[in-house]
Design a protein around this motif. Structure first.
Motif, PDB file in Angstrom:
ATOM      1  N   ALA A 174       0.830  -1.204   0.000  1.00  0.00           N
ATOM      2  CA  ALA A 174       0.000   0.000   0.000  1.00  0.00           C
ATOM      3  C   ALA A 174       0.865   1.256   0.000  1.00  0.00           C
ATOM      4  CB  ALA A 174      -0.932  -0.015   1.223  1.00  0.00           C
ATOM      5  N   TYR A 175       1.936   1.226   0.792  1.00  0.00           N
ATOM      6  CA  TYR A 175       2.854   2.373   0.848  1.00  0.00           C
ATOM      7  C   TYR A 175       3.472   2.625  -0.517  1.00  0.00           C
ATOM      8  CZ  TYR A 175       6.985   5.157   1.940  1.00  0.00           C
ATOM      9  OH  TYR A 175       7.949   6.129   1.949  1.00  0.00           O
ATOM     10  N   ASN A 176       3.882   1.545  -1.181  1.00  0.00           N
ATOM     11  CA  ASN A 176       4.531   1.700  -2.474  1.00  0.00           C
ATOM     12  C   ASN A 176       3.567   2.215  -3.534  1.00  0.00           C
ATOM     13  OD1 ASN A 176       7.075   0.977  -1.698  1.00  0.00           O
ATOM     14  ND2 ASN A 176       6.803  -1.201  -2.149  1.00  0.00           N
ATOM     15  N   SER A 177       2.296   1.869  -3.399  1.00  0.00           N
ATOM     16  CA  SER A 177       1.320   2.349  -4.380  1.00  0.00           C
ATOM     17  C   SER A 177       1.032   3.828  -4.188  1.00  0.00           C
ATOM     18  CB  SER A 177       0.035   1.533  -4.276  1.00  0.00           C
ATOM     19  OG  SER A 177      -0.612   1.772  -3.033  1.00  0.00           O
ATOM     20  N   ILE A 178       1.166   4.305  -2.957  1.00  0.00           N
ATOM     21  CA  ILE A 178       0.920   5.724  -2.676  1.00  0.00           C
ATOM     22  C   ILE A 178       2.191   6.538  -2.890  1.00  0.00           C
ATOM     23  CG2 ILE A 178       0.259   7.369  -0.886  1.00  0.00           C
ATOM     24  CD1 ILE A 178      -1.354   5.067   0.409  1.00  0.00           C
ATOM     25  N   LYS A 179       3.284   6.079  -2.338  1.00  0.00           N
ATOM     26  CA  LYS A 179       4.549   6.790  -2.399  1.00  0.00           C
ATOM     27  C   LYS A 179       5.451   6.053  -3.373  1.00  0.00           C
ATOM     28  CE  LYS A 179       7.072  10.174  -0.498  1.00  0.00           C
ATOM     29  NZ  LYS A 179       6.649  11.579  -0.430  1.00  0.00           N
ATOM     30  N   PHE A 180       5.333   6.366  -4.639  1.00  0.00           N
ATOM     31  CA  PHE A 180       6.055   5.643  -5.679  1.00  0.00           C
ATOM     32  C   PHE A 180       7.503   6.099  -5.716  1.00  0.00           C
ATOM     33  CE2 PHE A 180       6.789   5.216 -10.464  1.00  0.00           C
ATOM     34  CZ  PHE A 180       7.272   3.917 -10.332  1.00  0.00           C
ATOM     35  N   ARG A 181       8.392   5.188  -5.333  1.00  0.00           N
ATOM     36  CA  ARG A 181       9.818   5.464  -5.371  1.00  0.00           C
ATOM     37  C   ARG A 181      10.478   4.422  -6.273  1.00  0.00           C
ATOM     38  NH1 ARG A 181      11.404   6.932   0.920  1.00  0.00           N
ATOM     39  NH2 ARG A 181      10.044   8.764   1.109  1.00  0.00           N
ATOM     40  N   PRO A 182      10.624   4.718  -7.537  1.00  0.00           N
ATOM     41  CA  PRO A 182      11.089   3.700  -8.480  1.00  0.00           C
ATOM     42  C   PRO A 182      12.531   3.273  -8.230  1.00  0.00           C
ATOM     43  CG  PRO A 182      11.037   5.862  -9.535  1.00  0.00           C
ATOM     44  CD  PRO A 182      10.373   6.021  -8.191  1.00  0.00           C
ATOM     45  N   VAL A 183      12.774   2.000  -8.436  1.00  0.00           N
ATOM     46  CA  VAL A 183      14.135   1.457  -8.394  1.00  0.00           C
ATOM     47  C   VAL A 183      14.447   0.724  -9.692  1.00  0.00           C
ATOM     48  CG1 VAL A 183      14.317   1.298  -5.884  1.00  0.00           C
ATOM     49  CG2 VAL A 183      13.285  -0.587  -7.169  1.00  0.00           C
ATOM     50  N   ILE A 184      13.480   0.693 -10.613  1.00  0.00           N
ATOM     51  CA  ILE A 184      13.687   0.144 -11.946  1.00  0.00           C
ATOM     52  C   ILE A 184      13.270   1.213 -12.943  1.00  0.00           C
ATOM     53  CG2 ILE A 184      13.065  -1.697 -13.555  1.00  0.00           C
ATOM     54  CD1 ILE A 184      12.407  -3.461 -11.175  1.00  0.00           C
ATOM     55  N   PHE A 185      14.094   1.417 -13.981  1.00  0.00           N
ATOM     56  CA  PHE A 185      13.872   2.527 -14.889  1.00  0.00           C
ATOM     57  C   PHE A 185      13.967   2.066 -16.344  1.00  0.00           C
ATOM     58  CE2 PHE A 185      15.467   4.208 -10.959  1.00  0.00           C
ATOM     59  CZ  PHE A 185      14.761   5.378 -10.750  1.00  0.00           C
ATOM     60  N   ALA A 186      13.094   2.635 -17.180  1.00  0.00           N
ATOM     61  CA  ALA A 186      13.216   2.536 -18.629  1.00  0.00           C
ATOM     62  C   ALA A 186      13.622   3.919 -19.092  1.00  0.00           C
ATOM     63  CB  ALA A 186      11.895   2.112 -19.257  1.00  0.00           C
ATOM     64  N   GLY A 187      14.890   4.085 -19.443  1.00  0.00           N
ATOM     65  CA  GLY A 187      15.412   5.427 -19.668  1.00  0.00           C
ATOM     66  C   GLY A 187      15.386   6.181 -18.364  1.00  0.00           C
ATOM     67  N   ASN A 188      14.733   7.337 -18.343  1.00  0.00           N
ATOM     68  CA  ASN A 188      14.614   8.117 -17.110  1.00  0.00           C
ATOM     69  C   ASN A 188      13.262   7.921 -16.422  1.00  0.00           C
ATOM     70  OD1 ASN A 188      17.190   9.312 -17.321  1.00  0.00           O
ATOM     71  ND2 ASN A 188      16.416  10.815 -18.810  1.00  0.00           N
ATOM     72  N   ARG A 189      12.442   7.052 -16.978  1.00  0.00           N
ATOM     73  CA  ARG A 189      11.089   6.853 -16.438  1.00  0.00           C
ATOM     74  C   ARG A 189      11.071   5.696 -15.452  1.00  0.00           C
ATOM     75  NH1 ARG A 189       6.203   4.197 -18.166  1.00  0.00           N
ATOM     76  NH2 ARG A 189       7.183   3.451 -20.088  1.00  0.00           N
ATOM     77  N   GLY A 190      10.541   5.944 -14.268  1.00  0.00           N
ATOM     78  CA  GLY A 190      10.441   4.903 -13.265  1.00  0.00           C
ATOM     79  C   GLY A 190       9.391   3.875 -13.620  1.00  0.00           C
ATOM     80  N   ILE A 191       9.694   2.608 -13.366  1.00  0.00           N
ATOM     81  CA  ILE A 191       8.789   1.500 -13.655  1.00  0.00           C
ATOM     82  C   ILE A 191       8.271   0.936 -12.332  1.00  0.00           C
ATOM     83  CG2 ILE A 191       8.555  -0.755 -14.756  1.00  0.00           C
ATOM     84  CD1 ILE A 191       9.173   1.635 -16.630  1.00  0.00           C
ATOM     85  N   ARG A 192       6.967   0.719 -12.265  1.00  0.00           N
ATOM     86  CA  ARG A 192       6.372   0.267 -11.015  1.00  0.00           C
ATOM     87  C   ARG A 192       6.502  -1.250 -10.849  1.00  0.00           C
ATOM     88  NH1 ARG A 192       2.925   2.868  -7.695  1.00  0.00           N
ATOM     89  NH2 ARG A 192       2.525   4.485  -9.260  1.00  0.00           N
ATOM     90  N   VAL A 193       6.968  -1.651  -9.658  1.00  0.00           N
ATOM     91  CA  VAL A 193       6.977  -3.062  -9.289  1.00  0.00           C
ATOM     92  C   VAL A 193       5.589  -3.432  -8.791  1.00  0.00           C
ATOM     93  CG1 VAL A 193       7.943  -4.796  -7.714  1.00  0.00           C
ATOM     94  CG2 VAL A 193       9.439  -3.056  -8.723  1.00  0.00           C
ATOM     95  N   LEU A 194       5.054  -4.543  -9.271  1.00  0.00           N
ATOM     96  CA  LEU A 194       3.712  -4.970  -8.903  1.00  0.00           C
ATOM     97  C   LEU A 194       3.799  -6.021  -7.796  1.00  0.00           C
ATOM     98  CD1 LEU A 194       2.166  -5.312 -12.489  1.00  0.00           C
ATOM     99  CD2 LEU A 194       2.275  -3.288 -10.995  1.00  0.00           C
ATOM    100  N   GLY A 195       3.138  -5.747  -6.693  1.00  0.00           N
ATOM    101  CA  GLY A 195       3.221  -6.637  -5.538  1.00  0.00           C
ATOM    102  C   GLY A 195       4.609  -6.555  -4.928  1.00  0.00           C
ATOM    103  N   ARG A 196       5.183  -7.708  -4.639  1.00  0.00           N
ATOM    104  CA  ARG A 196       6.537  -7.712  -4.089  1.00  0.00           C
ATOM    105  C   ARG A 196       7.351  -8.782  -4.798  1.00  0.00           C
ATOM    106  NH1 ARG A 196       6.743 -12.101  -0.384  1.00  0.00           N
ATOM    107  NH2 ARG A 196       4.678 -12.783   0.323  1.00  0.00           N
ATOM    108  N   SER A 197       8.658  -8.575  -4.831  1.00  0.00           N
ATOM    109  CA  SER A 197       9.540  -9.567  -5.436  1.00  0.00           C
ATOM    110  C   SER A 197       9.477 -10.856  -4.638  1.00  0.00           C
ATOM    111  CB  SER A 197      10.984  -9.050  -5.444  1.00  0.00           C
ATOM    112  OG  SER A 197      11.097  -7.902  -6.252  1.00  0.00           O
ATOM    113  N   ASN A 198       9.624 -11.980  -5.333  1.00  0.00           N
ATOM    114  CA  ASN A 198       9.739 -13.239  -4.619  1.00  0.00           C
ATOM    115  C   ASN A 198      11.149 -13.790  -4.825  1.00  0.00           C
ATOM    116  OD1 ASN A 198       8.685 -13.790  -7.385  1.00  0.00           O
ATOM    117  ND2 ASN A 198       8.891 -15.910  -6.739  1.00  0.00           N
ATOM    118  N   MET A 199      11.349 -15.071  -4.657  1.00  0.00           N
ATOM    119  CA  MET A 199      12.693 -15.630  -4.623  1.00  0.00           C
ATOM    120  C   MET A 199      13.537 -15.241  -5.835  1.00  0.00           C
ATOM    121  SD  MET A 199      14.852 -17.453  -2.902  1.00  0.00           S
ATOM    122  CE  MET A 199      13.901 -18.429  -1.737  1.00  0.00           C
ATOM    123  N   ASN A 200      13.011 -15.443  -7.040  1.00  0.00           N
ATOM    124  CA  ASN A 200      13.824 -15.174  -8.234  1.00  0.00           C
ATOM    125  C   ASN A 200      13.053 -14.462  -9.335  1.00  0.00           C
ATOM    126  OD1 ASN A 200      12.174 -17.343  -8.762  1.00  0.00           O
ATOM    127  ND2 ASN A 200      13.714 -18.530  -9.887  1.00  0.00           N
TER     128      ASN A 200
END
Length: 366
Positions: free
Chosen positions: A288-314
């Motif tokens: 919920a925090y990530n959906s409200i406060k979007f802090r990208p850590v993955i980028f396409a060029g200079n555009r932040g890409i949203r992670v959906l849910g949470r990362s799992n093992m691999n």
């Protein structure tokens, strides 16, 4: 195929060292390559910079064995044990950080040592008032051991006032014995890039450069980060409106959308760490925090890409809106924290891949 790798740019590495040399003046540069060269490959990095530094420094004897170099290697305190003195490496400089370890050094050993002096960190080190006694013990008991250097660690450089007092303390401790030492050093990366701290260390003649070599710090001095992590989706698929994505159903599509599957996750030390006790409530709050406060850590060029849910093992799932399957995505992750097994590709200034063979020699070396 994971489609996830780290690129290391040797031209930026060399430029960082050039700037460090210019600022350091006539001080010797000790390249700190501990922790697998801060996650970027100890063998490759040490080979690449061997002719551009004066010494290497590592955390322990096992790291020292990985360096195929004739340069001297300083074993930093406190990870030195009795067994280390039996090494057959001839270019090791041992650190003496307590009086007791002197009794573990074989009398016949021919070696160079630096003495580590504690100036307030209080996790190891010879106390200032004991320095004279330690020097005498080494000289009297170990005639084949040469005391070549002395150093301390500036552990709180964000507090300049505190650090200046620490430097003064170190200077007062070594003043009576300074003529005994070929090398005197206390500047680390964070101290080196602070002009006031660096000036206060004008009595020293060497620096220990770690973070600043790799561009983790020192941007104000023109130093740049020498690496990037990249990924391409291993799969792209469609999710319809109302469908959920990933473990725990933490993301629900508000419209039909395209998602990308990236071939990395927790095992590469990306995303939230796995809790020993499963806590869905915490996971939901994080999502919920990530959906409200979007802090990208993955980028396409200079555009932040949203992670959906949470990362799992691999696996990490991302929103692919406006992104092609073949697009290169930049991933913000620190090599210090990332899994060291992630593939690394080394490039020269012409963006040509540089290969290191079994002898750790650079392609194109003469």
């Amino acid at each position: 195929m994971k489609n996830f790798w780290c690129e290391v740019y040797l031209d930026k590495l060399y430029n960082n060292l050039k700037i460090i040399r210019e600022i350091a003046g006539d001080k010797k540069v000790i390249a700190v390559v501990k922790g697998n060269a801060y996650g970027l490959g100890i063998q490759e990095i040490s080979k690449a910079i061997e002719d551009k530094v004066d010494y290497f420094a590592v955390a322990d004897i096992e790291e020292a064995k990985l360096l195929k170099t004739e340069k001297e290697i300083l074993l930093l305190s406190p990870l030195i044990s009795k067994e280390d003195f039996s090494t057959d490496l001839k270019n090791i400089i041992f650190t003496i950080d307590n009086k007791e370890i002197i009794n573990d050094i074989p009398e016949e050993l021919e070696a160079k040592v630096h003495i580590y002096v504690d100036t307030g960190m209080n996790r190891m080190g010879v106390k200032g008032e004991e320095l004279g006694d330690v020097i005498s013990q080494i000289e009297n008991k170990l005639p084949n051991v040469k005391i070549e250097g002395v150093y301390t660690h500036l552990h709180h450089t964000s507090n300049v006032k505190y650090t200046l007092k620490q430097i003064d303390k170190f200077k007062s401790y070594i003043e009576p014995y300074k003529n005994k030492f070929k090398m005197i050093h206390c500047l680390n990366s964070s101290g080196f890039i602070n002009d006031e701290i660096r000036t206060a260390c004008d009595f020293t003649n060497a620096i220990r450069a770690g973070n600043i070599i790799y561009g983790y710090d020192g941007m104000g001095k023109g130093l740049t980060r020498i690496y990037n992590y990249y990924s391409k989706p291993v799969n792209v698929c469609e999710v319809k409106k109302g469908e959920t994505v990933g473990y725990g159903c933490l993301f629900k599509a508000k419209k039909t959308m395209k998602i990308g599957i990236l071939g990395f996750g927790n095992i590469e030390h990306f995303g939230f760490s796995k809790d020993l006790r499963k806590n869905i409530f915490i996971d939901v709050l994080k999502a919920a925090y990530n959906s409200i406060k979007f802090r990208p850590v993955i980028f396409a060029g200079n555009r932040g890409i949203r992670v959906l849910g949470r990362s799992n093992m691999n696996i990490t799932i991302v929103d692919m809106a406006g992104i092609s399957k073949d697009e290169l995505l930049r991933v913000e992750i620190s090599p210090i924290l990332a899994d060291s097994r992630i593939k690394k590709i080394y490039y020269n200034e012409n963006k040509e891949e540089v290969f290191f063979d079994g002898n750790i020699s650079l392609a194109g070396d003469e």
